[in-house]
Design a protein around this motif. Structure first.
Motif, PDB file in Angstrom:
ATOM      1  N   ASP A  21       0.836  -1.200   0.000  1.00  0.00           N
ATOM      2  CA  ASP A  21       0.000   0.000   0.000  1.00  0.00           C
ATOM      3  C   ASP A  21       0.874   1.255   0.000  1.00  0.00           C
ATOM      4  OD1 ASP A  21      -2.405  -1.542   0.229  1.00  0.00           O
ATOM      5  OD2 ASP A  21      -2.087  -1.667   2.395  1.00  0.00           O
ATOM      6  N   ASN A  32      -5.505   3.677  -2.656  1.00  0.00           N
ATOM      7  CA  ASN A  32      -6.420   2.545  -2.564  1.00  0.00           C
ATOM      8  C   ASN A  32      -7.284   2.660  -1.308  1.00  0.00           C
ATOM      9  OD1 ASN A  32      -4.747   1.760  -0.450  1.00  0.00           O
ATOM     10  ND2 ASN A  32      -3.958  -0.054  -1.455  1.00  0.00           N
ATOM     11  N   ASP A  33      -8.169   1.688  -1.124  1.00  0.00           N
ATOM     12  CA  ASP A  33      -9.087   1.684   0.017  1.00  0.00           C
ATOM     13  C   ASP A  33      -8.338   1.753   1.343  1.00  0.00           C
ATOM     14  OD1 ASP A  33     -10.683   0.953  -2.186  1.00  0.00           O
ATOM     15  OD2 ASP A  33     -11.918  -0.381  -0.976  1.00  0.00           O
TER      16      ASP A  33
END
Length: 158
Positions: A21, A32-33
């Motif tokens: 991430d 991203n989430d």
């Protein structure tokens, strides 16, 4: 600490950020989430703690987008959204329930003092239908009145 064979570099609340991430923070990559989720968690728990602002991360926002309207109130009631001064949702245009994705992030904000939803997006019109649908679904959760969403531009990520 490794979780599921992948090294966790940060955790807060229910959010885990892994090494891969962090690579998305390099120029030319997209958030991203997990990254958005931990920023929302940090904002609610620390930066804006005590300010009565709810930050609804990507996973819960997606749940609201796809769940039957009849089940939303009971599932979301513990968040106490109807008493918050402001509620913010991280929106994306992912319609696939089987996999994460989407090609654009934007922000939907509800302000109690005006009973208004605002949609902040960096790509004119993109996610506007998603924001309108989300505002419609969230109106009862926040104790608002159904109305048009006010669009606002935002700087693009480069």
């Amino acid at each position: 600490m490794a979780v599921g064979g992948r090294e966790v570099v940060a955790s807060l609340g229910d959010c885990l950020v892994r090494e891969e991430d962090m690579l998305l923070l390099r120029p030319g990559q997209w958030l991203n989430d997990q990254l958005i989720g931990i920023i929302f968690e940090l904002s609610e728990q620390e930066t804006f703690a005590g300010s009565d602002i709810a930050f609804i991360g990507p996973e819960v926002t997606q749940f609201i987008k796809v769940s039957p309207a009849t089940e939303l109130a009971s599932c979301m009631e513990p968040l106490g959204l109807s008493s918050k001064h402001a509620v913010m949702w991280a929106l994306n245009n992912c319609a696939n329930l089987d996999a994460p994705g989407g090609s654009h992030w934007s922000l939907l904000v509800f302000l109690r003092n005006t009973l208004t939803f605002y949609h902040l997006g960096s790509s004119a019109g993109m996610n506007s239908l998603v924001a309108t649908d989300m505002a419609r679904r969230a109106t009862k959760l926040v104790g608002g009145v159904e109305q048009a969403v006010c669009p606002h531009g935002a700087p693009a990520q480069h």
